[in-house]
Design a protein around this motif. Structure first.
Motif, PDB file in Angstrom:
ATOM      1  N   TYR A 160       6.552  -3.633  -2.455  1.00 37.59           N
ATOM      2  CA  TYR A 160       5.346  -4.296  -1.937  1.00 37.59           C
ATOM      3  C   TYR A 160       5.679  -5.672  -1.383  1.00 37.59           C
TER       4      TYR A 160
ATOM      5  N   THR B  17      -2.259  -8.894  -7.490  1.00 34.50           N
ATOM      6  CA  THR B  17      -0.959  -8.672  -8.117  1.00 34.50           C
ATOM      7  C   THR B  17      -1.092  -8.197  -9.562  1.00 34.50           C
TER       8      THR B  17
ATOM      9  N   MET C 265       5.048  -1.277   2.049  1.00 36.02           N
ATOM     10  CA  MET C 265       3.661  -1.387   1.600  1.00 36.02           C
ATOM     11  C   MET C 265       3.360  -2.857   1.320  1.00 36.02           C
ATOM     12  N   HIS C 266       2.070  -3.158   1.175  1.00 36.66           N
ATOM     13  CA  HIS C 266       1.657  -4.551   0.980  1.00 36.66           C
ATOM     14  C   HIS C 266       0.642  -4.633  -0.149  1.00 36.66           C
ATOM     15  N   GLU C 267       0.901  -5.521  -1.089  1.00 41.18           N
ATOM     16  CA  GLU C 267       0.023  -5.635  -2.258  1.00 41.18           C
ATOM     17  C   GLU C 267      -1.250  -6.421  -1.975  1.00 41.18           C
TER      18      GLU C 267
ATOM     19  N   THR D  97      -4.277  -0.139  -0.910  1.00 43.74           N
ATOM     20  CA  THR D  97      -2.905   0.144  -1.341  1.00 43.74           C
ATOM     21  C   THR D  97      -2.786   0.058  -2.850  1.00 43.74           C
TER      22      THR D  97
ATOM     23  N   THR E  58      -1.350   3.596  -4.333  1.00 42.29           N
ATOM     24  CA  THR E  58      -0.359   3.533  -5.413  1.00 42.29           C
ATOM     25  C   THR E  58      -0.585   4.590  -6.489  1.00 42.29           C
TER      26      THR E  58
END
Length: 254
Positions: free
Chosen positions: A51, A59, A200-202, A207, A212
Motif C-alpha cells: 500500500y 491506516t 494499491m493505496h491505503e 481499498t 483488501t
C-alpha cells in the motif's frame, strides 16, 4: 598421462581448499540487489499486499483488517502527502508492532526521476529520520512515486542501499476504479506463476474496506501465502537496514 591428471586434480583440490566458500545462509539473507527494479515475487505461492501514500486516517483500520485476516503487508509511506507522518504516529507504531513491513515512498511524493541526486537523498533521508524516530528502524525497501525510475534515481537508490519495488498488478484505485473493477484485474492475472506485488493505496476507503478483505479471501482460496514484500522477494530478514539507530528528541514535526 594418468600421473599428470592426478597431479592436476591435487592442485585443483588444494586451490579449492584455499578459496572462500559462501555460506548458503548468507546467500539467502542477501536478498535482491539495491538499486534494481523488482516487479514481482521470486517464487510462486505468495501475494504481497503493498500500500502506498499513507500514513492516513485509514491506516489503523487497515491494520485491523489485515490482522483479522492473518495477513502481513507492506506500507510504503510518505512524509507529507496526506499530512505530516508524525501526526499519524500511533497508526505507524501500530502497523510496525503488528509485524507489517514499513517502507519508504519518499518525503513529498515528487517526481524523483527528474530530481538531482542530492534532492533524491533528501527525500529519502527525511523518511528514514521519521521512521527511526517513530519505530526505531531505517527501511531498506522503497516504491518510487508514479513508479518513475529514470535519471539519477536508480544510481542513488543503489548508493543509499534501497531495494526498489514497483508492481505487476495495478489495482487502479488511484484512477477511480471500483473495488469490483480492481478484483477483475487480480482474477485476470491469476494465482499461478511467481507471486504478485500489486499497486494499491491505503488512502481510499474502498481499498481498505472492500478490496483488501476480498484479496485476503482470494489468496486463501488459491492457497497463496500473504506476505511482506521482503519475504516475497526472498529477503525475509532484510526489511530494514542494519544498525542501531537512536531517535531524536521530540516533539517531531514536518
Amino acid at each position: 598421462m594418468l600421473v599428470e591428471t592426478l597431479a592436476a586434480g591435487v592442485l585443483l583440490a588444494a586451490g579449492a581448499a584455499t578459496m572462500p566458500i559462501s555460506n548458503p545462509i548468507d546467500i539467502v539473507k542477501a536478498g535482491p540487489n539495491a538499486g534494481v527494479v523488482i516487479t514481482k515475487c521470486t517464487s510462486p505461492g505468495m501475494l504481497a499486499l503493498a500500500y502506498d501514500d499513507g500514513p492516513y486516517q485509514y491506516t489503523s483500520q487497515l491494520v485491523d483488517v489485515l490482522d483479522k485476516g492473518g495477513a502481513k503487508a507492506t506500507f510504503f509511506w510518505t512524509g507529507t502527502l496526506y499530512g505530516c507522518i508524525y501526526k499519524e504516529a500511533k497508526a505507524v507504531q501500530k502497523a510496525f508492532a503488528s509485524g507489517h513491513q514499513v517502507a519508504s515512498h519518499s518525503w513529498t511524493h515528487g517526481h524523483m526521476g527528474s530530481m538531482s541526486a542530492d534532492k533524491i537523498k533528501q527525500e529519502m533521508t527525511k523518511v528514514e529520520t521519521a521512521l527511526v524516530n517513530l519505530v526505531g528502524v531505517k527501511p531498506a525497501y522503497m516504491r518510487p512515486p508514479y513508479l518513475e525510475t529514470s535519471g539519477q534515481f536508480l544510481p542513488t537508490m543503489k548508493t543509499l542501499g534501497y531495494k526498489v519495488i514497483t508492481d505487476d498488478i495495478d489495482s487502479g484505485d488511484w484512477d477511480n476504479k471500483t473495488p469490483a473493477q480492481s478484483q477483475q484485474k487480480f482474477t485476470a492475472a491469476g494465482a499461478s506463476g511467481n507471486g504478485h506485488i500489486p499497486l494499491m493505496h491505503e488512502v481510499y476507503p474502498g481499498t481498505v474496506n472492500t478490496l483488501t478483505p476480498w484479496l485476503i479471501n482470494w489468496a486463501k482460496q488459491n492457497n497463496l501465502k500473504l506476505v511482506t514484500v521482503a519475504e516475497c522477494v526472498g529477503d525475509p530478514t532484510g526489511m530494514y537496514q542494519p544498525g542501531n539507530f537512536t531517535a531524536a528528541t521530540g516533539p517531531y514535526s514536518c
